[in-house]
Write an enzyme that holds these catalytic residues in place. Structure first.
Site, mmCIF file in Angstrom:
data_model
loop_
_atom_site.group_PDB
_atom_site.id
_atom_site.type_symbol
_atom_site.label_atom_id
_atom_site.label_comp_id
_atom_site.label_asym_id
_atom_site.label_seq_id
_atom_site.Cartn_x
_atom_site.Cartn_y
_atom_site.Cartn_z
ATOM 1 N N ARG A 1 42.680 33.408 12.000
ATOM 2 C CA ARG A 1 41.469 32.689 12.405
ATOM 3 C C ARG A 1 40.911 32.004 11.159
ATOM 4 N NH1 ARG A 1 35.824 34.674 12.591
ATOM 5 N NH2 ARG A 1 34.742 33.009 13.672
ATOM 6 N N HIS B 1 32.040 26.600 10.896
ATOM 7 C CA HIS B 1 31.657 27.822 10.175
ATOM 8 C C HIS B 1 30.754 27.394 9.018
ATOM 9 C CE1 HIS B 1 33.001 32.192 9.296
ATOM 10 N NE2 HIS B 1 32.016 31.941 8.453
ATOM 11 N N GLU C 1 28.933 32.489 14.503
ATOM 12 C CA GLU C 1 27.639 33.108 14.219
ATOM 13 C C GLU C 1 26.503 32.080 14.165
ATOM 14 O OE1 GLU C 1 27.848 35.532 10.713
ATOM 15 O OE2 GLU C 1 29.601 36.631 11.410
ATOM 16 N N ASN D 1 31.418 39.402 15.931
ATOM 17 C CA ASN D 1 31.544 39.775 14.527
ATOM 18 C C ASN D 1 30.635 40.974 14.285
ATOM 19 O OD1 ASN D 1 33.133 37.530 14.355
ATOM 20 N ND2 ASN D 1 31.752 36.359 13.044
ATOM 21 N N TYR E 1 29.546 44.151 11.515
ATOM 22 C CA TYR E 1 29.628 44.780 10.189
ATOM 23 C C TYR E 1 28.840 46.076 10.105
ATOM 24 C CZ TYR E 1 31.925 40.563 8.699
ATOM 25 O OH TYR E 1 32.839 39.546 8.592
ATOM 26 N N GLU F 1 35.522 39.324 13.591
ATOM 27 C CA GLU F 1 35.348 39.677 12.173
ATOM 28 C C GLU F 1 34.901 41.117 12.093
ATOM 29 O OE1 GLU F 1 32.628 37.322 9.805
ATOM 30 O OE2 GLU F 1 33.456 35.452 10.593
HETATM 31 O O1 IFM Z 1 31.476 36.141 4.918
HETATM 32 C C1 IFM Z 1 30.756 36.201 6.108
HETATM 33 C C2 IFM Z 1 31.333 35.233 7.122
HETATM 34 O O2 IFM Z 1 31.302 33.938 6.649
HETATM 35 C C3 IFM Z 1 30.537 35.284 8.393
HETATM 36 N N1 IFM Z 1 30.405 36.632 8.863
HETATM 37 C C4 IFM Z 1 29.967 37.631 7.945
HETATM 38 C C5 IFM Z 1 30.825 37.588 6.695
HETATM 39 C C6 IFM Z 1 30.366 38.681 5.708
HETATM 40 O O3 IFM Z 1 29.036 38.503 5.361
#
Ligand code: IFM
Length: 462
Positions: A86, A130, A175, A300, A302, A361
């Site tokens: 991706r 992006h 995002e 995405n 985290y 992500e």
């Molecule tokens: O690096 C970023 C990415 O560009 C978008 N999502 C979160 C990642 C980590 O912060």
């Protein structure tokens, strides 16, 4: 037994053999070559040059130099064994000013990359946006103006025409919450504004851009799938008190329902807009355009925050506050909560009519040790990143749990292939499976790369 059955029998991790394993990057974060072959400037090129915006004044001028070193990156992906890569297209490489004729050299770069991936059996997943908006459009108001959405649809049509015969999975925006809110309300990303009304206008125009690009893909009859990638949040209530439960619900809207409700034809969340006393700049027909059916949703993920109720104020109209936790943190200061991924996927699958979900992500920044010298037995250098390996192990296990819960999760992309430009943090926060030496740009796979390779092959969760 057929090859597929043999492969499935060999998997000891509970994932279906057709689960898609991938790796992700983005144009501004890895390409460099910011002024080559007719590329125009983006809002990030300009933002990085504003004093105090990016840590230590760093920028993406060179980044990982993937514009030149992409064959090495394709080889790394192939050795990793991924099904899909991706990456995003830099709009200013294709249309230097964000409109008008396309730049052949820029298009050729992506065509070469796509062909090389396909030659290795890796499926290209192309993200159209992006965050590197052409600067000329940024100077004309960026996402706060409606015209940007129409320019985006034209650019998307160029990309479909150019690559639509070979690229079968597209995502419109990555995002968009970050583009709208970090860019226009929090002042943390380009263009660095602090204005709520601008963030809300940007939200609507980003969604309109998404809908127009989906509509254009469909109307031209391309083979393939198109979707949207968001970074949703379902924060945890700090306690079991009703007030905290309600606060957690409110806290999820801006990152989740604000995007998914309109995309799934449910309009904007009214309570959210009312709390801000705001109207969206909606024109007749917009909501239908935005609700153009998509094939998949990318998530995405985290971290997961904990929130408690707080008095609503003009600055924080949703009535919640983030509270500290005792959980381990990554270098970003983000809590490590693998089961939060299962929760956010489950919440989306229960609430919206999503047919296919992908984790587009997931990954972690840690301060890695310098690459150890080349070991005699393997002839390769090693980077021991045990924290990142543990992070991946936990989150991939959470994906397996989500599938067992009935979530239609079809694939997973690690973020990121390379240590790269982490926006306002510059190169201070590193998410790569592969180290990039800042001086020589030499690539060295980390232990997390080896772990992920095993994972893809079927025995990573052992
Ligand atoms: O690096 C970023 C990415 O560009 C978008 N999502 C979160 C990642 C980590 O912060």
């Amino acid at each position: 037994m057929k090859s597929k059955e043999i492969k499935q029998a060999r998997r000891s991790d509970g994932f279906p053999e057709d689960f898609l394993w991938g790796c992700a990057t983005s144009s501004y974060q890895i390409e460099g070559a910011y002024d080559e072959d007719g590329r125009g400037l983006s809002i990030w090129d300009a933002y990085c040059r504003e004093p105090g915006r990016v840590s230590r004044g760093q920028n993406g001028d060179v980044a990982c130099d993937s514009y030149h070193r992409w064959p090495e990156d394709v080889a790394l992906l192939s050795d990793l064994g991924v099904d899909a890569y991706r990456f995003s297209v830099a709009w200013p490489r294709v249309q230097p000013d964000g409109q008008g004729p396309s730049n052949r050299a820029g298009l050729d770069y992506y065509a070469r990359l796509v062909d090389a991936l396909l030659a290795k059996g890796i499926e290209p997943w192309v993200t159209l946006y992006h965050w590197d908006l052409p600067l000329a459009l940024g100077q004309a108001g960026g996402w706060t103006v409606r015209d940007t959405a129409y320019r985006f649809a034209e650019y998307a049509a160029i990309m479909y025409r150019e690559l639509g015969d070979r690229v079968h999975r597209w995502t419109t925006l990555n995002e968009p919450w970050c583009s709208a809110f970090l860019g226009y309300e929090h002042g943390e990303h380009a263009p660095g504004l602090r204005d709520r009304a601008s963030a809300l206008a940007a939200t609507h125009h980003l969604l309109l851009a998404h809908g127009l690009a989906v509509g254009s893909f469909r109307s031209r009859g391309y083979v393939g799938e198109i979707g949207l990638v968001i970074n949703p949040a379902t924060p945890r209530p700090a306690t079991r008190h009703e007030a905290d439960l309600a606060a957690a619900e409110r806290a999820s809207v801006e990152r989740t329902g604000l995007w998914l409700n309109p995309v799934y034809g449910l309009g904007y969340p009214e309570a959210y807009l009312k709390a801000r006393g705001a109207d969206m700049p909606v024109k007749a027909g917009d909501m239908e355009i935005i609700a153009a059916p998509i094939n998949f949703l990318g998530v995405n993920y985290y971290n997961e925050d904990a929130v408690a109720e707080a008095p609503a104020t003009p600055a924080a109209p949703d009535g919640y506050r983030f509270v500290p936790t005792a959980l381990p943190k990554t270098e970003m200061g983000w809590d490590v909560v693998p089961q939060g991924l299962r929760r956010v996927l489950g919440n989306i699958a229960r609430t919206w009519p999503v047919r296919s979900l992908y984790v587009t992500e997931n990954g972690a920044a840690y301060a890695d040790e310098a690459a150890a010298p080349v070991a005699a037995e393997t002839q390769s250098a090693r980077v021991h990143d045990a924290d990142r390996v543990a992070y991946y192990r936990g989150h991939i296990a959470a994906c397996r749990d989500a599938i067992a819960d009935g979530v239609p999760l079809k694939g997973y992309f690690a973020w990121s292939l390379l240590d790269n430009f982490e926006w306002a943090h510059g190169y201070d926060k590193l998410f790569g499976l592969v180290t990039v030496d800042p001086r020589t740009l030499a690539r060295t796979p980390k232990d997390s790369y080896l772990f992920y390779r095993d994972m893809i092959a079927g025995y990573g969760l052992e």
